[in-house]
Design a protein around this motif. Structure first.
Motif, PDB file in Angstrom:
ATOM      1  N   ILE A  37       9.873  -2.548   1.524  1.00  0.00           N
ATOM      2  CA  ILE A  37       8.913  -1.482   1.209  1.00  0.00           C
ATOM      3  C   ILE A  37       7.997  -1.227   2.404  1.00  0.00           C
ATOM      4  O   ILE A  37       7.457  -2.173   2.989  1.00  0.00           O
ATOM      5  CB  ILE A  37       7.980  -1.879   0.035  1.00  0.00           C
ATOM      6  N   ASP A  38       7.797   0.045   2.713  1.00  0.00           N
ATOM      7  CA  ASP A  38       6.868   0.441   3.765  1.00  0.00           C
ATOM      8  C   ASP A  38       5.470   0.620   3.155  1.00  0.00           C
ATOM      9  O   ASP A  38       5.275   1.483   2.304  1.00  0.00           O
ATOM     10  CB  ASP A  38       7.362   1.754   4.386  1.00  0.00           C
ATOM     11  N   PHE A  39       4.496  -0.201   3.579  1.00  0.00           N
ATOM     12  CA  PHE A  39       3.122  -0.082   3.073  1.00  0.00           C
ATOM     13  C   PHE A  39       2.225   0.723   4.013  1.00  0.00           C
ATOM     14  O   PHE A  39       1.038   0.856   3.760  1.00  0.00           O
ATOM     15  CB  PHE A  39       2.508  -1.481   2.865  1.00  0.00           C
ATOM     16  N   ASP A  40       2.795   1.230   5.086  1.00  0.00           N
ATOM     17  CA  ASP A  40       1.980   1.942   6.074  1.00  0.00           C
ATOM     18  C   ASP A  40       1.868   3.420   5.701  1.00  0.00           C
ATOM     19  O   ASP A  40       2.480   4.294   6.322  1.00  0.00           O
ATOM     20  CB  ASP A  40       2.611   1.772   7.461  1.00  0.00           C
ATOM     21  N   VAL A  41       1.033   3.678   4.674  1.00  0.00           N
ATOM     22  CA  VAL A  41       0.891   5.036   4.156  1.00  0.00           C
ATOM     23  C   VAL A  41       0.309   5.947   5.237  1.00  0.00           C
ATOM     24  O   VAL A  41      -0.679   5.622   5.869  1.00  0.00           O
ATOM     25  CB  VAL A  41      -0.025   5.042   2.908  1.00  0.00           C
ATOM     26  N   GLY A  42       0.967   7.088   5.444  1.00  0.00           N
ATOM     27  CA  GLY A  42       0.494   8.035   6.448  1.00  0.00           C
ATOM     28  C   GLY A  42       1.178   7.870   7.792  1.00  0.00           C
ATOM     29  O   GLY A  42       1.190   8.776   8.605  1.00  0.00           O
ATOM     30  N   ALA A 122      -0.785  -2.405  10.390  1.00  0.00           N
ATOM     31  CA  ALA A 122      -1.680  -3.223  11.212  1.00  0.00           C
ATOM     32  C   ALA A 122      -3.099  -3.133  10.639  1.00  0.00           C
ATOM     33  O   ALA A 122      -3.377  -2.300   9.788  1.00  0.00           O
ATOM     34  CB  ALA A 122      -1.656  -2.719  12.646  1.00  0.00           C
ATOM     35  N   GLY A 123      -3.963  -4.003  11.113  1.00  0.00           N
ATOM     36  CA  GLY A 123      -5.366  -3.964  10.704  1.00  0.00           C
ATOM     37  C   GLY A 123      -5.644  -4.819   9.488  1.00  0.00           C
ATOM     38  O   GLY A 123      -4.775  -5.572   9.021  1.00  0.00           O
ATOM     39  N   ILE A 124      -6.887  -4.703   8.971  1.00  0.00           N
ATOM     40  CA  ILE A 124      -7.257  -5.457   7.772  1.00  0.00           C
ATOM     41  C   ILE A 124      -7.890  -4.514   6.754  1.00  0.00           C
ATOM     42  O   ILE A 124      -8.752  -4.884   5.980  1.00  0.00           O
ATOM     43  CB  ILE A 124      -8.206  -6.649   8.091  1.00  0.00           C
ATOM     44  N   GLU A 125      -7.431  -3.253   6.794  1.00  0.00           N
ATOM     45  CA  GLU A 125      -7.955  -2.251   5.863  1.00  0.00           C
ATOM     46  C   GLU A 125      -7.157  -2.287   4.561  1.00  0.00           C
ATOM     47  O   GLU A 125      -6.265  -3.108   4.388  1.00  0.00           O
ATOM     48  CB  GLU A 125      -7.847  -0.860   6.486  1.00  0.00           C
ATOM     49  N   HIS A 126      -7.445  -1.292   3.719  1.00  0.00           N
ATOM     50  CA  HIS A 126      -6.860  -1.218   2.377  1.00  0.00           C
ATOM     51  C   HIS A 126      -5.333  -1.437   2.336  1.00  0.00           C
ATOM     52  O   HIS A 126      -4.839  -2.231   1.540  1.00  0.00           O
ATOM     53  CB  HIS A 126      -7.224   0.148   1.788  1.00  0.00           C
ATOM     54  N   GLY A 127      -4.605  -0.734   3.213  1.00  0.00           N
ATOM     55  CA  GLY A 127      -3.140  -0.828   3.192  1.00  0.00           C
ATOM     56  C   GLY A 127      -2.650  -2.236   3.469  1.00  0.00           C
ATOM     57  O   GLY A 127      -1.751  -2.752   2.793  1.00  0.00           O
ATOM     58  N   ALA A 128      -3.249  -2.878   4.464  1.00  0.00           N
ATOM     59  CA  ALA A 128      -2.835  -4.236   4.838  1.00  0.00           C
ATOM     60  C   ALA A 128      -3.192  -5.232   3.732  1.00  0.00           C
ATOM     61  O   ALA A 128      -2.410  -6.132   3.417  1.00  0.00           O
ATOM     62  CB  ALA A 128      -3.491  -4.637   6.162  1.00  0.00           C
TER      63      ALA A 128
END
Lengths: 270, 97
Positions: A37-42, A122-128
């Motif tokens: 699954i791709d969680f990198d929305v956008g 990447a990052g530590i935002e909502h998507g991650a």
């Protein structure tokens, strides 16, 4: 019981999507029904790396919102019957990944699949955070480089405090280190952190070492997970890592500099 | 030998520098992430109190929370070497140290 594996790193560009594609394909090759699954929305890219970009009709967000059902959105891989791709949406709405919706979709996936690979942004935002929240296991993709190691440490901390297992006081997420873009020749010269250094600093078990390899770019150019390239050192290293994940003992390969033969030295790299 | 060595000091590899820097920064960050929220405030107030008696700058005080076996410790390190005593009010510098 289905197992949810998050592929994460904190830092961008270290090889999360390459690893997600290779790991999912590797598990499928071992006979396990697997979805990635791709969680990198956008910023959808797993479809390109898996070579199914022209077959995307419905996506993760459509299923969460009830605009499509799961089986309409899942893309069956043309190379392997056990392998499925679940693409994400190109929406710019940052909050499209609602946790209750993701939870419902995950439960539905668990009925159909043995392994669910979550390719984190990447990052530590909502998507991650959403990508790691449901994980049973985590593959921490790390480059032998200071900023990547530091960000991996941060993500390991977040897994221990913000995952659902942590919230529910269940046994912690099972974390594994995957060192990518490793260059044994530079390590021998003291120009790059060695695998043992990174292991010691992060103190989590090592799942595998993926050597820097031209075949990785070739694989993404053509939309083929690198494990399908049997001549590729990176592909073989991923196959080993998958075997270790399934509980096999395998010696680490590609961690020592390659000996160059006299003829190779004379005529350049073959 | 010693002479030659001083002429050509062995150069540390950049990888070993990277390792050492990472160890130090991560030790700090790991301690920081477990620390209670009051630590920065405590550090600021300590700095203000000590600053009444000695001239001290922010990087000379370090407050860390540690664990040794079953006991947790609050370690406060104040570096005053080279710090000038404040003239005028307050108790004598020698008594304060």
């Amino acid at each position: 019981m289905a197992k949810v594996i998050v592929v994460t790193s904190g830092k961008g560009g270290v090889g999360k999507t390459t690893t997600s594609a290779a790991f999912a394909a590797g598990l499928a090759l071992r006979g396990h029904k697997t979805v990635v699954i791709d969680f990198d929305v956008g910023l959808r890219n797993l479809d390109l790396v898996m070579g199914c970009e022209r077959r995307v009709v419905f996506d993760f967000i459509n299923v969460i919102n009830g605009d499509a059902n799961l089986n309409q959105a899942l893309i069956k891989d043309k190379r392997h019957d056990n392998l499925f791709i679940f693409p994400t949406s190109q929406t710019r709405d940052k909050n499209a990944l609602k946790r209750e919706g993701v939870d419902r979709v995950m439960e539905e996936l668990k009925q159909q699949f043995e392994y669910i690979i979550c390719d984190s942004p990447a990052g530590i935002e909502h998507g991650a955070i959403t990508a790691l929240y449901f994980a049973d296991s985590a593959v921490i993709v790390t480059n032998p480089e200071v900023s990547s190691v530091r960000d991996s440490d941060r993500i390991i901390g977040i897994l221990a405090s913000k995952s659902r297992r942590a919230e529910r006081n269940e046994p912690p997420v099972d974390v594994h280190l995957l060192l990518t873009r490793y260059d044994p020749a530079r390590v021998a010269k003291g120009e790059m952190l060695a695998v043992d250094d990174v292991k010691e600093i992060l103190s989590i078990p090592l799942l595998g070492v993926i050597p820097e390899s031209e075949s990785v770019l070739r694989a993404s150019n053509t939309g083929t997970p690198v494990v399908f390239d049997e001549d590729s050192p990176a592909g073989r290293a991923y196959v080993d890592a998958v075997a270790r994940f399934l509980g096999e003992q395998r010696e680490m390969r590609f961690v020592k500099p390659e000996r160059r033969s006299f003829f190779r030295a004379l005529f350049g790299r073959a | 030998m010693g002479f030659f060595r001083s002429l050509f000091p062995p150069k540390r590899s950049s990888a070993s520098i990277a390792k050492e820097r990472l160890k130090i920064v991560l030790a700090h960050e790991r301690a920081g992430s477990r620390a209670p929220d009051f630590l920065p405030t405590l550090q600021k107030e300590l700095l203000a109190v000590v600053g009444r008696y000695v001239e001290i700058s922010e990087d000379m005080i370090r407050v860390t929370l540690g664990n040794a076996g079953d006991t947790s410790t609050l370690e406060i390190n104040i570096e005053i070497e080279g710090a000038k005593p404040k003239t005028g009010s307050g108790p004598a510098f020698s008594a304060a140290v």
